[in-house]
Design a protein around this motif. Structure first.
Motif, PDB file in Angstrom:
ATOM      1  N   PRO A 135      10.157   7.611   2.966  1.00  0.00           N
ATOM      2  CA  PRO A 135       9.537   6.315   2.694  1.00  0.00           C
ATOM      3  C   PRO A 135       9.167   6.157   1.221  1.00  0.00           C
ATOM      4  CG  PRO A 135       8.152   7.683   4.141  1.00  0.00           C
ATOM      5  CD  PRO A 135       9.358   8.474   3.821  1.00  0.00           C
ATOM      6  N   SER A 136       9.311   4.958   0.710  1.00  0.00           N
ATOM      7  CA  SER A 136       9.072   4.753  -0.718  1.00  0.00           C
ATOM      8  C   SER A 136       7.594   4.932  -1.067  1.00  0.00           C
ATOM      9  CB  SER A 136       9.555   3.366  -1.124  1.00  0.00           C
ATOM     10  OG  SER A 136       8.921   2.405  -0.307  1.00  0.00           O
ATOM     11  N   GLU A 137       6.697   4.796  -0.039  1.00  0.00           N
ATOM     12  CA  GLU A 137       5.269   4.974  -0.308  1.00  0.00           C
ATOM     13  C   GLU A 137       4.985   6.346  -0.893  1.00  0.00           C
ATOM     14  OE1 GLU A 137       6.405   3.928   2.601  1.00  0.00           O
ATOM     15  OE2 GLU A 137       5.679   1.864   2.791  1.00  0.00           O
ATOM     16  N   VAL A 138       5.730   7.338  -0.406  1.00  0.00           N
ATOM     17  CA  VAL A 138       5.500   8.707  -0.879  1.00  0.00           C
ATOM     18  C   VAL A 138       5.714   8.765  -2.386  1.00  0.00           C
ATOM     19  CG1 VAL A 138       6.205  11.116  -0.620  1.00  0.00           C
ATOM     20  CG2 VAL A 138       6.279   9.569   1.337  1.00  0.00           C
ATOM     21  N   TYR A 139       6.790   8.104  -2.832  1.00  0.00           N
ATOM     22  CA  TYR A 139       7.090   8.136  -4.266  1.00  0.00           C
ATOM     23  C   TYR A 139       6.079   7.307  -5.054  1.00  0.00           C
ATOM     24  CZ  TYR A 139      11.426  10.499  -3.311  1.00  0.00           C
ATOM     25  OH  TYR A 139      12.347  11.416  -2.927  1.00  0.00           O
ATOM     26  N   GLU A 140       5.668   6.178  -4.443  1.00  0.00           N
ATOM     27  CA  GLU A 140       4.673   5.344  -5.132  1.00  0.00           C
ATOM     28  C   GLU A 140       3.377   6.118  -5.309  1.00  0.00           C
ATOM     29  OE1 GLU A 140       4.641   1.935  -2.615  1.00  0.00           O
ATOM     30  OE2 GLU A 140       6.689   1.415  -3.237  1.00  0.00           O
ATOM     31  N   ALA A 141       2.986   6.854  -4.274  1.00  0.00           N
ATOM     32  CA  ALA A 141       1.754   7.652  -4.358  1.00  0.00           C
ATOM     33  C   ALA A 141       1.875   8.681  -5.464  1.00  0.00           C
ATOM     34  CB  ALA A 141       1.494   8.340  -3.018  1.00  0.00           C
ATOM     35  N   THR A 146       8.232  15.051  -9.335  1.00  0.00           N
ATOM     36  CA  THR A 146       8.590  14.361  -8.091  1.00  0.00           C
ATOM     37  C   THR A 146       9.737  15.082  -7.405  1.00  0.00           C
ATOM     38  OG1 THR A 146       8.118  12.362  -9.347  1.00  0.00           O
ATOM     39  CG2 THR A 146       9.045  12.081  -7.139  1.00  0.00           C
ATOM     40  N   VAL A 157       1.405   7.061  -8.752  1.00  0.00           N
ATOM     41  CA  VAL A 157      -0.004   6.766  -8.986  1.00  0.00           C
ATOM     42  C   VAL A 157      -0.740   8.035  -9.438  1.00  0.00           C
ATOM     43  CG1 VAL A 157      -2.162   6.111  -7.876  1.00  0.00           C
ATOM     44  CG2 VAL A 157      -0.069   4.829  -7.412  1.00  0.00           C
TER      45      VAL A 157
END
Lengths: 426, 290
Positions: free
Chosen positions: B181-187, B198, B190
């Motif tokens: 999920p892209s959220e993982v990368y966004e986190a 990453t 941040v």
């Protein structure tokens, strides 16, 4: 209720008639023979029309032809699996002549001696006839013929006032002379087949014969003159080391070497007769520039002999119609069929008389010359163990050609391995 | 066990029976038969069939051709699988950041994977052609004897195999990347993680399992590799590219030494089983299988 019962009865009757009709049909259509052979490359496949001609002579007989796998290795594997199992899927089969003694020994081939006496084989080349017989019995009929030839660039030889070489020393000198004069870095001297496969075995055997020795002596002894055999192998390696032959011949098969020569990048080539038709064909750059000659000899007692090869036709021992199958094999190896195959597909006949046939000579003027060259050819060892010999020795010979094993050691190693495999079979 | 349970169990066995019988006929029976053959000197052409116990295995123990083939198999397997995994992952990562050409690149990858091995090998035969081959032309017209030099032939065969099978790893890795999920990368972004961090702390651990499975499949295939070298070099020159399966094939189908060839087959089988066992332990440790 009553009408329905009548309908059922009528349907049952119809079904019964249908079943009876079906089962009766094939019985009346007669015999089907299966002919197994390799696909014939060329503009016209002469096989179908020959099979139709045979059918016309034998009413009630149908012949279907089935293709074998493309490569010789896979064909051998196909036969080994199908003939060792209980399958009788074919009646007449095309065989590489080196398999005939092996298949005869295995009991897969019908003994043709009752149908073909010694006289029956006399129209054929003696080397082809000897490959078809073992222990005084006839196991196959020679179908088409092959022999190793030396191809040369007639234009280049003429330019330097040279004649086709009769000895290997002359060939080496010719190459040095022409290469020095032409100053063309893309022009190679002598190209041949040195890839690890059966074609390399043929080239090595020819070097043995040219050096006055052989692989299997008349008494059945392996390497009757090991030092001469080693010398012949070392000579082949020397061709590469001295630059007379390019290094890539150690990966070359017939086609790779044929193309190099055909593109004008080599002075001499060892190949089979099929290459001549391509070199003299309409699309060739070398149309009038190619000559053929006997392979050279090395030592005074050696013989410049090309290895003979080709296909034979055998009859499966499991054939349900042995007499018809023999008739088909005889028809296909007969003069009429062989003439047709030469005319249409350039498959060289095994019958000597056809090399003087006026119709064939008109279209293939080189035939009488090829006849002489084929007569000079020698068969590979005619033994049921031939494939064991070849498979075991190929890596040893290849190791000499690429320069990682001395010739004498390769011969000793090969002999030792063969004793393990053949020890119990003798 | 209650009666009901017993009945269900019996029913279950009955249902499985056809599959088990099939497996027995198609796998167990030939396997046992090959083992039995390997203990015999069996040459049907000459009517030879005698029991010789471990004779073939004893011969193989001191057979230099066998050990050369074993070494070739090992080198081929390690080199080709390592290259396939490395390149496969690199290409999957590159594909993810591709926008416009992703579909084209994907089709090309699939094409390489879908082509039959023999066709690939024939194609590479021309690429490696000493005078007219593209490989030598690209290398500034060097006259390298790719398939005829014992030092170059194995690398040449490995490259051909890598070209053909690397897409398998790439596609599996690509599929796994899509499911992160892209959220993982966004986190991570941040939290101030750079590209390397990453890759190291997010992408690599998440790819690990799927790559392990891909490597398992590729290893088992590479151990039994046959078609590429069979077509390109026939095992030559001087057996430099002869693997154990090629040796077994030559013994079985060309020399028709059924006993001897079977013995090599049994050894290949044992080798594949051992490697599978080790991998499965690793995978279990990773929690991929139970």
């Amino acid at each position: 209720m009553a009408p329905a019962r009548g309908l059922t009865a009528r349907l049952l009757l119809a079904a019964l008639l249908l079943v009876l009709g079906c089962s009766a049909e094939p019985r009346s259509s007669g015999v089907t023979l299966v002919f197994k052979h390799a696909h014939i490359i060329g503009p016209v496949d002469p096989i179908p029309s020959l099979l139709r001609a045979f059918e016309a002579d034998h009413p009630g007989v149908r012949v279907t032809s089935e293709s074998l796998p493309w490569s010789s290795d896979e064909q051998h594997q196909f036969y080994a699996i199908n003939l060792e199992g209980a399958s009788a899927g074919f009646d007449v089969m095309m065989l590489d002549l080196i398999w005939v003694p092996e298949f005869a020994r295995a009991g897969w081939l019908l003994d043709l001696s009752p149908f073909v006496d010694a006289q029956g084989l006399s129209p054929y080349f003696p080397s082809a006839a000897s490959a078809a017989t073992s222990a005084g019995r006839v196991w196959a009929l020679p179908w088409n013929m092959n022999a190793g030839l030396l191809y040369y660039r007639a234009d280049l030889l003429a330019k330097y006032g040279l004649r086709p070489p009769e000895t290997w020393d002359e060939l080496v000198a010719d190459v040095q002379r022409i290469k020095a004069g032409e100053r063309d870095p893309r022009l190679d001297g002598y190209v041949w087949q040195g890839k690890q496969y059966e074609g390399m075995m043929v080239n090595v055997l020819e070097a043995f014969w040219a050096s006055g020795t052989t692989l299997l002596g008349d008494d059945g002894r392996l390497f009757p003159h090991p030092e001469r055999a080693a010398d012949a192998l070392a000579f082949l390696r020397g061709l590469i080391e001295s630059g007379i032959s390019p290094a890539w011949v150690t990966a070359a098969d017939e086609e790779l070497s044929r193309r190099a020569f055909g593109d004008g990048h080599a002075i001499f080539l060892r190949n089979w007769p099929y290459a001549l038709d391509l070199f003299r064909g309409p699309n060739s750059d070398l149309r009038d520039k190619v000559g053929i000659a006997r392979l050279p000899r090395r030592t005074p007692d050696g013989a410049g002999a090309g290895s003979t090869g080709g296909a034979h036709l055998g009859v499966s021992k499991r054939s349900a119609y042995p007499e018809l199958a023999v008739a088909l094999a005889r028809f296909l190896t007969g003069a009429r069929a062989q003439k047709d195959m030469m005319a249409r597909a350039a498959l060289y006949p095994t019958r000597e008389a056809l090399y003087q046939d006026p119709d064939l000579v008109r279209d293939h003027p080189a035939l009488p010359r090829i006849h002489t060259l084929m007569l000079a050819g020698r068969p590979r060892p005619v033994t049921p163990h031939y494939l064991v010999l070849s498979t075991t020795l190929q890596p040893e010979f290849s190791a000499v050609l690429v320069g990682i094993k001395p010739a004498r050691r390769a011969i000793d190693d090969g002999r030792r391995r063969l004793e393990h495999f053949l020890g119990s079979a003798r | 066990m209650t009666r009901r349970e017993r009945r269900l169990r019996r029913q279950g066995l009955l249902m499985m029976a056809p599959a088990l019988a099939m497996l027995g006929i198609l796998t167990a029976y030939p396997g046992v038969y090959v083992l039995w053959l390997s203990l015999q000197q069996r040459v049907p052409v000459f009517g030879i069939a005698e029991f010789i116990g471990l004779g073939h295995y004893r011969f193989l123990l001191e057979d230099p051709r066998f050990w050369t083939a074993a070494r070739t198999t090992a080198v081929f397997t390690v080199a080709s699988v390592a290259l396939e995994a490395g390149l496969g992952i690199a290409i999957a990562l590159a594909l993810r950041s591709q926008q416009s050409l992703q579909r084209v690149a994907f089709s090309l990858l699939l094409l390489g994977w879908a082509m039959p091995g023999v066709v690939t090998a024939k194609m590479f035969e021309w690429l490696y052609h000493p005078a007219a081959g593209l490989v030598n032309v690209v290398l500034a017209h060097r006259a390298l004897n790719w398939l005829g030099d014992p030092g170059l032939a194995l690398p040449a065969v490995i490259v051909a195999d890598v070209w053909r099978t690397m897409p398998f790893v790439a596609i599996l890795a690509h599929a796994r990347l899509l499911s992160i999920p892209s959220e993982v990368y966004e986190a991570a972004l941040v939290d101030g993680a750079g590209r390397l961090a990453t890759l190291r702390y997010i992408t690599a651990p998440l790819l690990r399992q799927i790559v392990l499975i891909a490597v398992l499949f590729r290893t088992l295939d590479a151990l039994r590799a046959f078609d590429v070298m069979y077509v390109l070099t026939g095992g030559g020159p001087a057996n430099a590219t002869e693997t154990l399966t090629i040796y077994a094939y030559r013994s079985l189908f060309q020399m028709l030494q059924l006993g001897f060839g079977s013995a090599i087959g049994v050894i290949v089988f044992a080798l594949v089983m051992t490697v599978t066992f080790v991998y499965l332990r690793v995978l279990r440790h990773e929690g991929v299988t139970t």
